[in-house]
Scaffold this motif. Structure first.
Motif, short mmCIF file in Angstrom:
data_model
loop_
_atom_site.label_atom_id
_atom_site.label_comp_id
_atom_site.label_asym_id
_atom_site.label_seq_id
_atom_site.Cartn_x
_atom_site.Cartn_y
_atom_site.Cartn_z
N THR A 162 0.84 -1.20 0.00
CA THR A 162 0.00 0.00 0.00
C THR A 162 0.87 1.25 0.00
O THR A 162 1.83 1.34 0.78
N SER A 163 0.55 2.20 -0.84
CA SER A 163 1.26 3.48 -0.81
C SER A 163 0.79 4.27 0.42
O SER A 163 -0.38 4.18 0.82
N ILE A 164 1.69 5.06 0.99
CA ILE A 164 1.37 5.82 2.20
C ILE A 164 1.84 7.26 2.02
O ILE A 164 3.00 7.51 1.72
N LEU A 165 0.91 8.18 2.21
CA LEU A 165 1.24 9.60 2.21
C LEU A 165 1.15 10.10 3.64
O LEU A 165 0.06 10.17 4.22
N ILE A 166 2.30 10.43 4.23
CA ILE A 166 2.33 10.96 5.60
C ILE A 166 2.25 12.48 5.50
O ILE A 166 3.18 13.12 5.00
N LYS A 167 1.15 13.04 5.97
CA LYS A 167 0.92 14.47 5.85
C LYS A 167 1.76 15.24 6.86
O LYS A 167 1.85 14.86 8.02
N GLY A 168 2.36 16.34 6.40
CA GLY A 168 3.35 17.04 7.21
C GLY A 168 2.87 18.28 7.93
O GLY A 168 3.69 19.08 8.39
N GLY A 169 1.56 18.47 8.03
CA GLY A 169 1.05 19.69 8.63
C GLY A 169 1.39 19.88 10.09
O GLY A 169 1.35 21.00 10.60
N HIS A 170 1.71 18.78 10.80
CA HIS A 170 2.04 18.88 12.22
C HIS A 170 3.53 19.12 12.47
O HIS A 170 3.96 19.22 13.63
N GLN A 171 4.31 19.22 11.42
CA GLN A 171 5.74 19.42 11.59
C GLN A 171 6.03 20.84 12.09
O GLN A 171 5.33 21.79 11.77
N LYS A 172 7.09 20.95 12.87
CA LYS A 172 7.53 22.26 13.34
C LYS A 172 8.36 22.94 12.26
O LYS A 172 8.87 22.30 11.35
N GLY A 173 8.49 24.25 12.40
CA GLY A 173 9.28 24.98 11.43
C GLY A 173 8.42 25.70 10.40
O GLY A 173 7.19 25.71 10.48
N ASP A 174 9.08 26.27 9.42
CA ASP A 174 8.40 27.10 8.42
C ASP A 174 7.93 26.33 7.19
O ASP A 174 7.21 26.88 6.35
N ASP A 175 8.33 25.05 7.07
CA ASP A 175 8.00 24.28 5.88
C ASP A 175 7.01 23.16 6.20
O ASP A 175 6.96 22.64 7.33
N PHE A 188 8.86 10.03 -2.32
CA PHE A 188 8.52 11.24 -3.07
C PHE A 188 8.06 12.30 -2.07
O PHE A 188 7.13 12.06 -1.30
N LYS A 189 8.76 13.43 -2.04
CA LYS A 189 8.44 14.46 -1.06
C LYS A 189 7.81 15.68 -1.73
O LYS A 189 8.22 16.08 -2.83
N ILE A 190 6.81 16.24 -1.07
CA ILE A 190 6.10 17.42 -1.56
C ILE A 190 6.27 18.51 -0.52
O ILE A 190 5.76 18.39 0.60
N LYS A 191 7.01 19.56 -0.88
CA LYS A 191 7.36 20.59 0.09
C LYS A 191 6.74 21.93 -0.29
O LYS A 191 6.59 22.25 -1.47
N SER A 192 6.41 22.71 0.73
CA SER A 192 5.96 24.09 0.52
C SER A 192 6.14 24.86 1.81
O SER A 192 6.34 24.27 2.89
N LYS A 193 6.08 26.16 1.71
CA LYS A 193 6.17 27.01 2.90
C LYS A 193 4.82 27.06 3.61
O LYS A 193 3.77 27.07 2.97
N LYS A 194 4.87 27.07 4.93
CA LYS A 194 3.63 27.23 5.69
C LYS A 194 3.06 28.63 5.46
O LYS A 194 3.79 29.59 5.24
N ILE A 195 1.75 28.71 5.47
CA ILE A 195 1.09 30.00 5.32
C ILE A 195 1.31 30.82 6.58
O ILE A 195 1.11 30.32 7.69
#
Length: 252
Positions: A162-175, A188-195
């Motif tokens: 099974t493919s797994i996408l671990i959502k990063g919204g709980h990560q600390k920092g600006d990204d 495969f990583k999907i990165k963006s700056k936090k709003i």
């Protein structure tokens, strides 16, 4: 006129429509797919308060599915709030019998944003549940840790297929960094700056998984679907200053 793919949300009903089936239908419409819905539970909540849940028995879920199957064959299916591991197994078994080609995304809703916990022991059988039954799992980081502890996403993906996408919204920092693990492939990583600011939204996990379902149904690869969904959620978060998202005119 172009015919839209059919997609299905199997999830709870949230009276605020910030999460659950009605939120998924909004997301489907914005992504130009036709959304069908099956209700698994009625929740008593708004965007910042959760009072309880009334689960529908599988017999009632099956009745909803049976009547849809008389006319429709969804390209992709999102499963959200479910009562138990047993119900998940019955759902995926039904789907495999009736819509064997459907791509299945399970968003494991283990805890409401207002703090209500739905499942304490789902992790006990999760790996056997995933094997051959779910194409993509989309937990946030706390959900992933509850389900799998410290085992890596790549290892779990390889073990279960099974493919797994671990959502990063709980990560600390600006990204923000969502991490996608696919069996026998590089992460495969999907990165963006936090709003900036204190903007938050109720139901972002539901919105992300339903956006992925929509993109997969339109023929996108899982990597592209997850990336497009990531940036759709960013637009949703920035759509207003309340906890309820606006979906209009957000898809490029």
């Amino acid at each position: 006129m172009k015919t839209r793919p059919y997609v299905l949300s199997i999830a709870g009903f949230d009276p605020s429509s910030g999460a659950g089936v009605t939120s998924d239908i909004k997301t489907f419409e914005q992504h130009e797919v036709y959304g069908l819905g099956v209700i698994t539970a009625t929740t008593y909540q708004n965007e910042d308060s959760f009072k309880g849940v009334n689960w529908l028995p599988f017999s009632e879920l099956e009745q909803q599915l049976n009547v849809l199957a008389e006319k429709y064959t969804p390209n992709a299916i999102k499963i959200g709030l479910i009562e138990s591991a047993s119900i998940l197994t019955k759902l995926t078994d039904w789907i495999q019998r009736n819509w064997p080609e459907a791509f299945i995304v399970w968003d494991p809703v283990l805890k409401a944003s207002a703090g209500f916990s739905f499942h304490e022991d789902l992790h006990l059988s999760i790996q056997s549940l995933l094997t051959g039954k779910v194409n993509l799992l989309t937990p946030n980081l706390p959900e992933y840790q509850l389900l799998f502890g410290e085992t890596s996403g790549q290892e779990i993906s390889s073990q279960t297929g099974t493919s797994i996408l671990i959502k990063g919204g709980h990560q600390k920092g600006d990204d923000v960094c969502d991490e996608l693990y696919i069996p026998d492939a590089e992460p495969f990583k999907i990165k963006s700056k936090k709003i900036k600011g204190d903007l938050q939204k109720h139901g972002t996990g539901c919105i992300l998984s339903s956006a992925i379902v929509a993109e997969v149904a339109k023929g996108q690869s899982i990597q592209t679907a997850c990336s497009k969904a990531h940036f759709y959620v960013k637009k949703v978060i920035g759509s207003n200053h309340t906890l309820l998202a606006y979906h209009n005119e957000l898809v490029d």
